[in-house]
Design an enzyme around this catalytic site. Sequence first.
Site, PDB file in Angstrom:
ATOM      1  N   GLU A  43       0.891  -1.175   0.172  1.00  0.00           N
ATOM      2  CA  GLU A  43      -0.122   0.014   0.099  1.00  0.00           C
ATOM      3  C   GLU A  43       0.865   1.375   0.028  1.00  0.00           C
ATOM      4  O   GLU A  43       1.817   1.373   0.623  1.00  0.00           O
ATOM      5  CB  GLU A  43      -0.929   0.152   1.097  1.00  0.00           C
ATOM      6  CG  GLU A  43      -1.720   1.527   1.401  1.00  0.00           C
ATOM      7  CD  GLU A  43      -3.056   1.155   2.092  1.00  0.00           C
ATOM      8  OE1 GLU A  43      -3.044   0.389   2.784  1.00  0.00           O
ATOM      9  OE2 GLU A  43      -3.707   2.210   1.929  1.00  0.00           O
ATOM     10  N   CYS A 247      -7.001   1.065   2.206  1.00  0.00           N
ATOM     11  CA  CYS A 247      -7.764   2.380   2.184  1.00  0.00           C
ATOM     12  C   CYS A 247      -7.506   3.448   1.115  1.00  0.00           C
ATOM     13  O   CYS A 247      -8.381   3.958   0.468  1.00  0.00           O
ATOM     14  CB  CYS A 247      -7.320   3.323   3.483  1.00  0.00           C
ATOM     15  SG  CYS A 247      -8.501   2.505   4.851  1.00  0.00           S
ATOM     16  N   ASN A 377     -12.343  -3.009  -0.067  1.00  0.00           N
ATOM     17  CA  ASN A 377     -11.465  -2.931   0.866  1.00  0.00           C
ATOM     18  C   ASN A 377     -12.218  -2.755   2.257  1.00  0.00           C
ATOM     19  O   ASN A 377     -12.576  -1.495   2.447  1.00  0.00           O
ATOM     20  CB  ASN A 377     -10.247  -2.244   0.601  1.00  0.00           C
ATOM     21  CG  ASN A 377      -9.380  -1.905   1.769  1.00  0.00           C
ATOM     22  OD1 ASN A 377      -8.723  -2.862   2.068  1.00  0.00           O
ATOM     23  ND2 ASN A 377      -9.556  -0.765   2.440  1.00  0.00           N
ATOM     24  N   GLU A 378     -12.348  -3.821   2.847  1.00  0.00           N
ATOM     25  CA  GLU A 378     -13.244  -3.738   4.113  1.00  0.00           C
ATOM     26  C   GLU A 378     -14.152  -2.826   4.435  1.00  0.00           C
ATOM     27  O   GLU A 378     -14.147  -1.966   5.299  1.00  0.00           O
ATOM     28  CB  GLU A 378     -11.846  -3.654   5.281  1.00  0.00           C
ATOM     29  CG  GLU A 378     -11.059  -2.251   5.327  1.00  0.00           C
ATOM     30  CD  GLU A 378     -10.162  -2.120   6.292  1.00  0.00           C
ATOM     31  OE1 GLU A 378     -10.081  -1.232   7.292  1.00  0.00           O
ATOM     32  OE2 GLU A 378      -9.224  -3.046   6.794  1.00  0.00           O
TER      33      GLU A 378
HETATM   34  O1  AHR Z   1      -2.773  -1.398   6.339  1.00  0.00           O
HETATM   35  C1  AHR Z   1      -3.267  -0.267   6.483  1.00  0.00           C
HETATM   36  C2  AHR Z   1      -4.683  -0.046   6.492  1.00  0.00           C
HETATM   37  O2  AHR Z   1      -5.460  -0.857   7.496  1.00  0.00           O
HETATM   38  C3  AHR Z   1      -5.390  -0.338   5.146  1.00  0.00           C
HETATM   39  O3  AHR Z   1      -5.072   0.741   4.314  1.00  0.00           O
HETATM   40  C4  AHR Z   1      -6.556  -0.634   5.615  1.00  0.00           C
HETATM   41  O4  AHR Z   1      -7.164  -1.676   4.631  1.00  0.00           O
HETATM   42  C5  AHR Z   1      -6.801  -1.079   6.847  1.00  0.00           C
HETATM   43  O5  AHR Z   1      -7.576  -0.503   7.776  1.00  0.00           O
END
Ligand code: AHR
Length: 657
Positions: A43, A247, A377-378
Amino acid sequence: MKKTGLLILLALSSIVITSSAQTIKKASVAKHISPDLFGVFFEDLSYAADGGLYAELIQNRSFEYTPADKKGWNPLTAWEYINDGFGYGELSVESSEPLNANNPHYIKLTITDEGQKGIGLTNSGFDGISVKAGERYNFSLFAHLISADPIPLNISLRSKKGEIYGEVNLSADVKNWKRYAAVITVNQTDADARLVVLAKGKGTLAIDVISLFPQKTFKNRPNGLRADLAQAIADIKPHFLRFPGGCLTHGDGIQNIYRWKNTIGPVEQRVEQRNIWNYHQSMGLGYFEYFQFCEDIGAKPLPVLAAGVSCQNSGGTWRIGSTGQKGIPMAEMQSYVQDILDLIEYANGPATSTWGAKRAAAGHPASFHLQYVGIGNEDKQTDAFRERFKMIYDAVKAKHPEITVVGTVGPAPAGEDYDLGWKFANQLSVPVVDEHYYEKPEWFLNNNSRYDRYDRSKSKVYVGEYASKGNTLANALAEAAYMTSLERNGDVVKMASYAPLLANQNHVSWNPDLIYFTNTEVTPTVNYYVQQLFSANAGDTYYPGIVKFLNQAKPDSVLAASCVKDSKTGDVIIKIVNAGNTASSTKINLAAIGKISPKATLAVLTGKPGDKNTAQRAQQVLPANSELAVTKSFNYNAPAYSLSVIRIPSGGRKMND
Ligand code: AHR
């Protein structure tokens, strides 16, 4: 798999045990497990891309920084006007005649009197520019001559105090935007150098996209990656790479959703944007570079795209259940869905297809063999999410049944979004869902049986983000113990990746991370070595009951073990984790496995539970490698606080084959 192997596995077929909740099939002897189990998750946070893996040395090269990226930032952040030879002139940020619409800002330099040294600007890079004596650097800029006569330019790499390490001369000579390039060879090593661009003639010119790359990038790729960092990732031997983030992908509001099409093509035409982690994305490391990196390190690409909704934590409401999630207007969803279908064509389509042609134009006519696509994503499980996810999922399934869609079940190992996410995934029969958890080491030790209870007939699992909230050996061993359970459940857990992967030590947005770095150093954590030992020693068949902990009256959460076979090499790999404070003797019985070599390799990661690898003590905990004589049945003493990996070549294979 060969037919005989298949027959043996079927003969050793499964038993069925019944739990109160559901019927679970549990392999009694050997079972196939995912060959893609261990990978990495990249990320762009903590300066993982710009100022990190992406080897560009110039910060804010396109003058596109804004206060929206970060309070106080502007198009001249990291730049300074320079006229130390008593010249006169003017420097301004303009946008009336840009290089292209995606790159609206540039600078205009008017030289009234060039003085003794010329006037221009200097860039301080990301916390300085690190240069090495004898190395060559690719410099380029775009310039547009506004006044009549050509303007000579002097480009140099210098110390902070002005000592010149290497320089080249160019002449801006065209009244249109034109790219100028040169190579600068440097004669000194300095971690804190500056790039200086000086105009040495009267007149006015516009300048944009001032770029400097080391020639030695990973695999010498142009627009490439920092060689040492990329190598550290490659050394994990990851089976897949999830990108470009969590995120970051679904973004801070709809306008901030990461759009892959903005990140391909010539770098000067890419659409830059704010990074949700409070900085800026040049998009120089874009989808082409991600795919190419995957190919270079033998990892399957796993791009993750927003499910048509922004991050629920958008706008700074960072808590579960927060209300920042916004959906792309339904009127725009068809086009958003098409973008995702186009991505699959970009990755896999023939070079003659619309999007495959763009991949070919970037220098890669062959397919990138995309197999997985993550959607969401979550995300908070809302009607807005469900409606959009289903549109995307149905479209991908219909047009690309060969693609495995990875869905999402919230940000935690349990709770409302997890329950609703699973319910929804089961309704749609999503092939794989992405679970995330950041928990204490005890959680990992106490939840070793989590996936033993998962229903094998439902969606499979990708553990897309997990970490035990620390970088000590004790943390890493808790993760290792848990990873043995992922192998044991490798029939239901298809993939797993620690998170986050990279953090620039001067710009950490999230702790802990797997690899810390500065401009000159790379510090793999103890957790890194656990990931590496598992991924480099992965298998595709799991054998239960091979390792017995002796003198263990009842199951102990600090002891865990697994045994896998890698069908490519035929090697058998045993992993033993002892997260407790006393050594534990084990009996290893390989009777169920075919011929083995008497000589194995042994890697042991051990130390004191609080030990960490830090910038000052980067090598405090490293795996120690040795040889081990083995027989069909042998004893092994697992030291206190250790992970041991025993790799036994198949009977016909010697260790270094
Ligand atoms: O890994 C850091 C963050 O943790 C990521 O962006 C997100 O998917 C999670 O909340």
